[in-house]
Motif scaffolding. Structure first.
Motif, PDB file in Angstrom:
ATOM      1  N   ARG A 108     -25.993  45.911  44.401  1.00  0.00           N
ATOM      2  CA  ARG A 108     -26.268  46.539  45.438  1.00  0.00           C
ATOM      3  C   ARG A 108     -25.201  47.848  45.297  1.00  0.00           C
ATOM      4  O   ARG A 108     -24.020  47.766  45.073  1.00  0.00           O
ATOM      5  CB  ARG A 108     -26.302  45.751  46.584  1.00  0.00           C
ATOM      6  N   PRO A 109     -25.636  48.948  45.986  1.00  0.00           N
ATOM      7  CA  PRO A 109     -24.628  50.181  46.152  1.00  0.00           C
ATOM      8  C   PRO A 109     -23.867  49.871  47.088  1.00  0.00           C
ATOM      9  O   PRO A 109     -24.123  49.288  48.282  1.00  0.00           O
ATOM     10  CB  PRO A 109     -25.674  51.308  46.308  1.00  0.00           C
ATOM     11  N   GLU A 110     -22.610  50.182  46.996  1.00  0.00           N
ATOM     12  CA  GLU A 110     -21.387  50.044  47.962  1.00  0.00           C
ATOM     13  C   GLU A 110     -20.564  51.692  48.052  1.00  0.00           C
ATOM     14  O   GLU A 110     -20.431  52.146  46.968  1.00  0.00           O
ATOM     15  CB  GLU A 110     -20.420  49.318  47.663  1.00  0.00           C
ATOM     16  N   TYR A 112     -21.020  54.103  50.577  1.00  0.00           N
ATOM     17  CA  TYR A 112     -21.554  55.378  51.002  1.00  0.00           C
ATOM     18  C   TYR A 112     -20.687  56.399  51.961  1.00  0.00           C
ATOM     19  O   TYR A 112     -19.629  55.789  52.259  1.00  0.00           O
ATOM     20  CB  TYR A 112     -22.905  54.946  51.980  1.00  0.00           C
ATOM     21  N   ASN A 113     -21.143  57.488  51.844  1.00  0.00           N
ATOM     22  CA  ASN A 113     -20.272  58.447  52.627  1.00  0.00           C
ATOM     23  C   ASN A 113     -20.552  58.368  53.960  1.00  0.00           C
ATOM     24  O   ASN A 113     -19.732  58.842  54.813  1.00  0.00           O
ATOM     25  CB  ASN A 113     -20.201  60.116  51.869  1.00  0.00           C
ATOM     26  N   LYS A 115     -22.455  56.364  55.485  1.00  0.00           N
ATOM     27  CA  LYS A 115     -22.847  54.704  56.243  1.00  0.00           C
ATOM     28  C   LYS A 115     -21.738  53.952  56.162  1.00  0.00           C
ATOM     29  O   LYS A 115     -20.867  54.186  55.190  1.00  0.00           O
ATOM     30  CB  LYS A 115     -24.014  54.125  55.668  1.00  0.00           C
ATOM     31  N   ASP A 116     -21.390  53.202  57.180  1.00  0.00           N
ATOM     32  CA  ASP A 116     -20.468  52.035  56.844  1.00  0.00           C
ATOM     33  C   ASP A 116     -20.995  50.832  56.288  1.00  0.00           C
ATOM     34  O   ASP A 116     -22.437  50.840  55.812  1.00  0.00           O
ATOM     35  CB  ASP A 116     -19.836  51.841  58.302  1.00  0.00           C
ATOM     36  N   GLU A 117     -20.257  49.778  55.900  1.00  0.00           N
ATOM     37  CA  GLU A 117     -20.733  48.688  55.118  1.00  0.00           C
ATOM     38  C   GLU A 117     -22.020  47.906  55.768  1.00  0.00           C
ATOM     39  O   GLU A 117     -22.705  47.292  54.996  1.00  0.00           O
ATOM     40  CB  GLU A 117     -19.485  47.646  54.943  1.00  0.00           C
ATOM     41  N   GLY A 119     -24.537  49.646  57.121  1.00  0.00           N
ATOM     42  CA  GLY A 119     -25.588  50.414  57.032  1.00  0.00           C
ATOM     43  C   GLY A 119     -25.627  51.177  58.366  1.00  0.00           C
ATOM     44  O   GLY A 119     -26.652  52.031  58.292  1.00  0.00           O
ATOM     45  N   PRO A 133     -20.405  56.569  45.217  1.00  0.00           N
ATOM     46  CA  PRO A 133     -20.824  55.130  45.532  1.00  0.00           C
ATOM     47  C   PRO A 133     -21.113  54.320  44.219  1.00  0.00           C
ATOM     48  O   PRO A 133     -21.191  55.176  43.221  1.00  0.00           O
ATOM     49  CB  PRO A 133     -22.318  55.394  46.160  1.00  0.00           C
TER      50      PRO A 133
END
Length: 430
Positions: A108-110, A112-113, A115-117, A119, A133
């Protein structure tokens, strides 16, 4: 424990390499099983199929124009040949065909610029630096997603779907018509067979099953309730009302009875893997036809001849209308089909030996050996383990069977139980 009607298995199908096995049931569910890889510590674990994914394929519907309930029961499942990491399968109920994509996710992608963890979108004013990411490992997830819905093309109940060897088209057959679809186009199909008479009172037969040739994308076969097979060539005409070949066995007048027409209806037709032969099943027999010989079958196998004396009571309890399927093994040398009392039959085409086996809880213990069973007709001589035709249980019936495309692994659906048997030692039928 009372069996739930919705749990009764209505179709069984291996994918093209046999690693996946799908079942559909009367409740509209599809269950996919995956074969376990062999390990050095447990060499016998290979061949065990465990649940891979379960999803609801069809829901009950209501046709308001005709005031008809449309059952969610899955009539057929067909896998598409695998072309990438994902798997695709077609499933159909009486009216609607659906294309499903089955894929795996283990990352899973982690990071993000925006979004927080969890989503949620971040307040842009708080973002002060950019990060790249990354993909992080996660527990394996099997995702099943609907890709296409092919609807509103059948007035009557769909009994067959078959994927063409061009991997672009497939056909669906109901009682009176066969339609050709492109896998990417859902809003139209081409009608390639139409046997509906101008006046329905003139109706003498219905289509019971249909299948594409495994290698020639222009050829297909369909069977009828009159016991005939028609081979059609789509190169000859857009509407295949005129068949290229008609396979029909003339009836023996001395054997004619009230039940002759009912028991001659073909319930299933399957091309051999080689494409040279056709296997059909009617109520009492399985037949192998050579594509080059139309006048009579090459081989006829009696599945349960001892039922001839019971046709009256089988008519009264509606069992005479049961639709048994049939299957080839990977080398086209053995055929398999079901019977009553949870029995299934195998016929070796080379040695002409046949065997009756039983799908039961006792026989499904790990590494249990299946004992051949024998049915004796009423009043016949009985051996120790024989079962009398009068004590057969007609509520236990093996209608749906499938054979692994290359190995001696078979899947047997017995009401709401799925049995998978594997021949560990030799490649004979025992």
């Amino acid at each position: 424990m009372q069996n739930k009607v919705s749990d009764i298995i209505s179709t069984v199908e291996f994918n093209h390499n046999g690693e996946l096995l799908a079942t559909g049931d009367k409740g509209g569910r599809v269950v996919i099983f995956q074969r376990e890889p062999e390990t050095k510590t447990e060499p016998f674990s290979q061949g065990e199929y465990n649940v891979y994914s379960t999803f609801q394929s069809h829901e009950p519907e209501f046709d308001y124009l005709k005031s008809l309930e449309i059952e969610e029961k899955i009539n057929k499942i067909r896998w598409l040949p695998q072309q990438n990491a994902a798997h695709f399968l077609l499933s159909t109920n009486d009216k609607t065909i659906k294309l499903w994509k089955v894929s795996e996710r283990d990352k899973r992608p982690e990071g993000y610029n925006l979004k927080d963890e969890e989503g949620r979108i971040k307040d842009i004013s708080t973002v002060t630096s950019l990060q790249v990411p990354v993909l992080k490992p996660m527990d394996l997830m099997v995702e099943v997603s609907p890709r296409r819905v092919f609807a509103n093309a059948h007035t009557y109940h769909v009994n067959s779907i078959s994927v063409n060897s061009d991997y672009e088209t497939y056909m669906s057959a109901d009682d009176l018509r066969i339609n050709l679809w492109h896998l990417d186009i859902t809003d139209r199909s081409f009608n390639i067979v139409d046997i509906k008479p101008a006046n329905m009172e003139d109706l003498t037969e219905v289509i019971t099953a249909a299948e594409f040739h495994p290698h020639h994308c222009n050829l297909f076969v369909y069977s009828s309730s009159k016991g005939t097979l028609r081979l059609c060539d789509m190169r000859e005409a857009a509407l295949c009302d005129k068949h290229s070949k008609l396979f029909e066995e003339p009836e023996d007048p001395s054997a004619h009875s009230f039940f002759s027409e009912i028991i001659s209806s073909v319930s299933d037709v399957k091309f051999s893997h080689s494409g040279r032969y056709l296997l059909t099943r009617d109520y009492l027999t399985a037949k192998v036809w050579d594509l080059n010989m139309e006048r009579k079958p090459l081989e006829t196998y009696q599945v349960h001849d001892y039922l001839r004396s019971k046709l009256c009571s089988l008519y009264e309890n509606d069992c005479i209308f049961d639709k048994f399927e049939c299957a080839w093994n990977g080398s086209d040398s053995v055929i398999m089909t079901g019977a009553y009392n949870n029995f299934f039959r195998m016929f070796d085409r080379n040695t002409k030996r046949d065997v009756t086996l039983e799908a039961s809880r006792e026989s499904s213990k790990p590494r249990a050996v299946l004992k051949p069973r024998r049915v004796c007709s009423a009043g016949g001589k009985r051996r120790k383990d024989d079962i009398s035709v009068d004590s057969l249980d007609f509520t236990k019936k093996i209608l749906h069977t499938a054979w692994h495309p290359t190995e001696n692994i078979i899947a047997i659906a017995a009401t709401n139980n799925l049995y998978i048997f594997q021949d560990k030692l030799n490649s004979e039928m025992h």
